[in-house]
Enzyme design. Sequence first.
Site, PDB file in Angstrom:
ATOM      1  N   GLY A 278      10.546  -1.706  11.821  1.00  0.00           N
ATOM      2  CA  GLY A 278      10.016  -0.625  11.001  1.00  0.00           C
ATOM      3  C   GLY A 278      11.030   0.186  10.220  1.00  0.00           C
ATOM      4  O   GLY A 278      10.664   1.133   9.531  1.00  0.00           O
ATOM      5  N   GLU A 320      13.200  -5.131  16.538  1.00  0.00           N
ATOM      6  CA  GLU A 320      12.625  -6.214  15.743  1.00  0.00           C
ATOM      7  C   GLU A 320      12.625  -5.905  14.240  1.00  0.00           C
ATOM      8  O   GLU A 320      11.569  -5.804  13.628  1.00  0.00           O
ATOM      9  CB  GLU A 320      11.177  -6.460  16.183  1.00  0.00           C
ATOM     10  CG  GLU A 320      11.058  -6.892  17.619  1.00  0.00           C
ATOM     11  CD  GLU A 320       9.620  -6.930  18.124  1.00  0.00           C
ATOM     12  OE1 GLU A 320       9.366  -7.626  19.109  1.00  0.00           O
ATOM     13  OE2 GLU A 320       8.754  -6.242  17.535  1.00  0.00           O
ATOM     14  N   PRO A 321      13.790  -5.767  13.644  1.00  0.00           N
ATOM     15  CA  PRO A 321      13.802  -5.478  12.209  1.00  0.00           C
ATOM     16  C   PRO A 321      13.414  -6.705  11.384  1.00  0.00           C
ATOM     17  O   PRO A 321      13.888  -7.810  11.652  1.00  0.00           O
ATOM     18  CB  PRO A 321      15.268  -5.108  11.947  1.00  0.00           C
ATOM     19  CG  PRO A 321      16.024  -5.853  12.996  1.00  0.00           C
ATOM     20  CD  PRO A 321      15.137  -5.909  14.209  1.00  0.00           C
ATOM     21  N   GLY A 322      12.547  -6.521  10.436  1.00  0.00           N
ATOM     22  CA  GLY A 322      12.209  -7.603   9.499  1.00  0.00           C
ATOM     23  C   GLY A 322      12.687  -7.202   8.124  1.00  0.00           C
ATOM     24  O   GLY A 322      13.681  -7.685   7.595  1.00  0.00           O
ATOM     25  N   ARG A 323      11.992  -6.193   7.572  1.00  0.00           N
ATOM     26  CA  ARG A 323      12.302  -5.698   6.230  1.00  0.00           C
ATOM     27  C   ARG A 323      13.775  -5.321   6.079  1.00  0.00           C
ATOM     28  O   ARG A 323      14.405  -5.630   5.063  1.00  0.00           O
ATOM     29  CB  ARG A 323      11.435  -4.466   5.962  1.00  0.00           C
ATOM     30  CG  ARG A 323      11.513  -3.940   4.547  1.00  0.00           C
ATOM     31  CD  ARG A 323      10.905  -2.542   4.424  1.00  0.00           C
ATOM     32  NE  ARG A 323       9.674  -2.377   5.136  1.00  0.00           N
ATOM     33  CZ  ARG A 323       8.452  -2.549   4.613  1.00  0.00           C
ATOM     34  NH1 ARG A 323       8.316  -2.843   3.348  1.00  0.00           N
ATOM     35  NH2 ARG A 323       7.378  -2.389   5.351  1.00  0.00           N
ATOM     36  N   TYR A 364      -0.161  -1.075  -1.328  1.00  0.00           N
ATOM     37  CA  TYR A 364       0.378   0.143  -0.695  1.00  0.00           C
ATOM     38  C   TYR A 364       0.828   1.180  -1.714  1.00  0.00           C
ATOM     39  O   TYR A 364       1.430   2.182  -1.335  1.00  0.00           O
ATOM     40  CB  TYR A 364       1.604  -0.187   0.169  1.00  0.00           C
ATOM     41  CG  TYR A 364       1.447  -1.342   1.111  1.00  0.00           C
ATOM     42  CD1 TYR A 364       0.567  -1.275   2.185  1.00  0.00           C
ATOM     43  CD2 TYR A 364       2.190  -2.497   0.947  1.00  0.00           C
ATOM     44  CE1 TYR A 364       0.439  -2.334   3.055  1.00  0.00           C
ATOM     45  CE2 TYR A 364       2.071  -3.555   1.814  1.00  0.00           C
ATOM     46  CZ  TYR A 364       1.194  -3.479   2.865  1.00  0.00           C
ATOM     47  OH  TYR A 364       1.075  -4.527   3.724  1.00  0.00           O
ATOM     48  N   CYS A 391      -6.101 -11.287 -13.528  1.00  0.00           N
ATOM     49  CA  CYS A 391      -7.270 -10.721 -14.201  1.00  0.00           C
ATOM     50  C   CYS A 391      -7.746  -9.440 -13.545  1.00  0.00           C
ATOM     51  O   CYS A 391      -8.898  -9.351 -13.132  1.00  0.00           O
ATOM     52  CB  CYS A 391      -8.387 -11.749 -14.213  1.00  0.00           C
ATOM     53  SG  CYS A 391      -7.878 -13.174 -15.145  1.00  0.00           S
ATOM     54  N   GLU A 392      -6.867  -8.490 -13.376  1.00  0.00           N
ATOM     55  CA  GLU A 392      -7.333  -7.169 -12.979  1.00  0.00           C
ATOM     56  C   GLU A 392      -6.304  -6.108 -13.310  1.00  0.00           C
ATOM     57  O   GLU A 392      -5.099  -6.380 -13.330  1.00  0.00           O
ATOM     58  CB  GLU A 392      -7.744  -7.091 -11.514  1.00  0.00           C
ATOM     59  CG  GLU A 392      -6.814  -7.605 -10.498  1.00  0.00           C
ATOM     60  CD  GLU A 392      -7.513  -7.556  -9.137  1.00  0.00           C
ATOM     61  OE1 GLU A 392      -7.686  -6.449  -8.631  1.00  0.00           O
ATOM     62  OE2 GLU A 392      -7.889  -8.623  -8.616  1.00  0.00           O
ATOM     63  N   TYR A 421       8.026  -9.278   2.741  1.00  0.00           N
ATOM     64  CA  TYR A 421       6.586  -9.119   2.518  1.00  0.00           C
ATOM     65  C   TYR A 421       6.163  -9.381   1.061  1.00  0.00           C
ATOM     66  O   TYR A 421       5.170  -8.837   0.613  1.00  0.00           O
ATOM     67  CB  TYR A 421       6.116  -7.724   2.975  1.00  0.00           C
ATOM     68  CG  TYR A 421       6.444  -7.450   4.427  1.00  0.00           C
ATOM     69  CD1 TYR A 421       5.799  -8.154   5.443  1.00  0.00           C
ATOM     70  CD2 TYR A 421       7.417  -6.520   4.779  1.00  0.00           C
ATOM     71  CE1 TYR A 421       6.116  -7.928   6.778  1.00  0.00           C
ATOM     72  CE2 TYR A 421       7.734  -6.290   6.112  1.00  0.00           C
ATOM     73  CZ  TYR A 421       7.076  -7.001   7.104  1.00  0.00           C
ATOM     74  OH  TYR A 421       7.389  -6.774   8.418  1.00  0.00           O
TER      75      TYR A 421
HETATM   76  N1  LLP Z   1       7.546  -5.854  15.188  1.00  0.00           N
HETATM   77  C1  LLP Z   1       6.197  -5.771  15.121  1.00  0.00           C
HETATM   78  C2  LLP Z   1       5.419  -5.843  16.364  1.00  0.00           C
HETATM   79  C3  LLP Z   1       5.555  -5.619  13.885  1.00  0.00           C
HETATM   80  O1  LLP Z   1       4.235  -5.525  13.833  1.00  0.00           O
HETATM   81  C4  LLP Z   1       6.337  -5.564  12.701  1.00  0.00           C
HETATM   82  C5  LLP Z   1       5.715  -5.417  11.398  1.00  0.00           C
HETATM   83  C6  LLP Z   1       7.730  -5.677  12.819  1.00  0.00           C
HETATM   84  C7  LLP Z   1       8.302  -5.804  14.086  1.00  0.00           C
HETATM   85  C8  LLP Z   1       8.635  -5.653  11.636  1.00  0.00           C
HETATM   86  O2  LLP Z   1       8.557  -4.475  10.895  1.00  0.00           O
HETATM   87  P1  LLP Z   1       9.620  -4.210   9.708  1.00  0.00           P
HETATM   88  O3  LLP Z   1      10.971  -4.018  10.336  1.00  0.00           O
HETATM   89  O4  LLP Z   1       9.603  -5.398   8.801  1.00  0.00           O
HETATM   90  O5  LLP Z   1       9.090  -2.993   9.044  1.00  0.00           O
HETATM   91  N2  LLP Z   1       3.131  -5.796   4.931  1.00  0.00           N
HETATM   92  C9  LLP Z   1       3.645  -4.458   5.127  1.00  0.00           C
HETATM   93  C10 LLP Z   1       4.424  -4.351   6.415  1.00  0.00           C
HETATM   94  C11 LLP Z   1       3.631  -4.781   7.622  1.00  0.00           C
HETATM   95  C12 LLP Z   1       4.457  -4.712   8.876  1.00  0.00           C
HETATM   96  C13 LLP Z   1       3.764  -5.432   9.982  1.00  0.00           C
HETATM   97  N3  LLP Z   1       4.469  -5.403  11.227  1.00  0.00           N
HETATM   98  C14 LLP Z   1       4.517  -4.103   3.935  1.00  0.00           C
HETATM   99  O6  LLP Z   1       4.668  -4.920   3.041  1.00  0.00           O
HETATM  100  O7  LLP Z   1       5.026  -2.993   3.853  1.00  0.00           O
END
Ligand code: LLP
Length: 463
Positions: A278, A320-323, A364, A391-392, A421
Amino acid sequence: MSRSAHPAGPRHADVLHEGHYSAPAADLNLLDEKVWSRTVTRDADGALTVGGMTVARLAEEFGTPAYFLDESDFRARCRAWSDAFGPDADVFYAGKAFLSRAVVRWLKEEGLNLDVCSGGELTTALDAGMPAERIAFHGNNKTVAEIERAVEAGVGRIVLDSFQEIVRVAHIAQRHGVRQRVQIRVTVGVEAHTHEFIATAHEDQKFGIALADGQAAEAVRRALSLDGLDLIGVHSHIGSQIFDMAGFEVSARRVVQLLAEIRDEHGVELPEIDLGGGLGIAYTSEDDPREPHEIAKALSDIVTRECEAAKLRTPRISVEPGRAIVGPTAFTLYEVGTIKPLEGLRTYVSVDGGMSDNIRTALYDAEYSVALVSRTSDAEPMLVRVVGKHCESGDIVVKDAFLPADLAPGDLIAVPATGAYCRSMASNYNHALRPPVVAVRDGEARVIVRRETEEDLLRLDVG
Ligand code: LLP
C-alpha cells in the site's frame, strides 16, 4: 469522515488533494526524476531515452502504445526494499501490480518473495521458477481448485480470509497429508487513504476477518484447533497509494495486541506478522513518497515498541509492496493522433491507446503526468487533457496537464509511473489490442509481454 474506500484499493477520486496542476512547470522539457524511472534522461537531440535507448527507436521497433519497463530500476527497487527490511524480515512483491515470467525471474534473482492472488498468478510464478515456499497465496474467495493447487505446490503460506476458508484449507491440507502454513487476514479497523487514515467504517467490506467483536480471536481459536493448519501469524493490509505512516502504525499496534491476546489465551506466540502493501508513489511532482528505509524503520520501531510493552518476542515482519516497486519503473508511450482545441476550456490531445491500457484515471480519478518525449520544445505551455480512442467521454488518460503549444500529430508523448495496475488491469474494450511490455536495460530492449494481435481476438471468439 467516512469515505468509500476499501482496504484493497481506495477510490482515489475521494481523496484527491486540491489545486494540483494549477500552473505549468517552469520548463516543460525537464523530466522530474520523482516520476520518471531512474535511467530516463534526454539525449543531445532532446529525445527521451530509457536504459540507453531513445523513444523514437523504441516506437519504431515496438510500436505504440507500449509500456517500457526500466529493468535496472525495477531490480534496484527490489534491492532497496530487501536491504531496508534486512535479513529478519521478508518482502513479498504483490504480483497483482504487474506480473510476468520475466518479472518473476528478476524477483527470484533479487531475493524477493511473491504474493499471488489467483490461479493465473500462481501458474505464472511457478512456471517461471519461483520456489513455492517463497509464494504467499491471497484472495477473499480462493476456489477449491486454487487451494488444491497451492497446497500441492507447497506454497509458503496461504492467507486465510474467512471462517469458511479456514475449514476448507484445513480439509484440503489434511487430504494431502500436510500441515499448511497459514496466516489469518484481519481487518484492523483502519482504512488508509492517500493523505489521511480513518479508524471507522471498516467492517463494511469484503476482506479479512474483523478484529472487532472478538471475531479474529475466534478465527485463531479455530485455526489452532485444526490439524491441517500451521498458524504462523496474522496479516493486515490497510489500503493502497498511502503516504501517511500513521495508518500502518495503528494497524501494527492492533495486530501486536492480538498476538498478546493469543499468547494469553493459548500460550503460543505466533512468530510472524504481515503488514501488507500500500505504500504510495509519485504520479506527479506534487507527490512525496517515503523511501523504503524510512518505511522499514517506522514499521519495525512500532512493532518492537509494542512488543516490548506487551512482553512479546518481536515477530518476523513481512510486507507486500506492489506499486512501490513496479509503479515508478515504467512509462506508457503514445503517439499523438488528433488535437482539438476547445476555446476557453482546454485542448484535447487524443492518443492511440486510452482506458484500455490505463483504466486508473477513469476508475479512481487518478492523477498522472505527461511529457512530450520525441523532442524538446520552447513553445508556450497549453492546458491539455490527454484522452484515448475509446467510445466514451470518460476515456481520459491524464485529466489536467500542460504540453507545449506546438504539439503536433505524430509527436510521441509519454505518461510516467504506469508500471503498476495499468497492464495488469488492461482490457480489450472496443476490441483494443493490449499493448506490449518491453523491458529496457543497458542499451537493449526486449518484449516480455507481447502486443495482442487481431488473431488473438479471433482465436478467443470461437464463432
Ligand atoms: N497485499 C494485499 C493483500 C493487497 O490486497 C494489495 C493490493 C497489496 C498487497 C499491494 O498493494 P500496493 O503496494 O500495490 O498498493 N487497482 C488499484 C490498487 C488495488 C490494490 C489491491 N491490493 C489501483 O490501481 O490503485
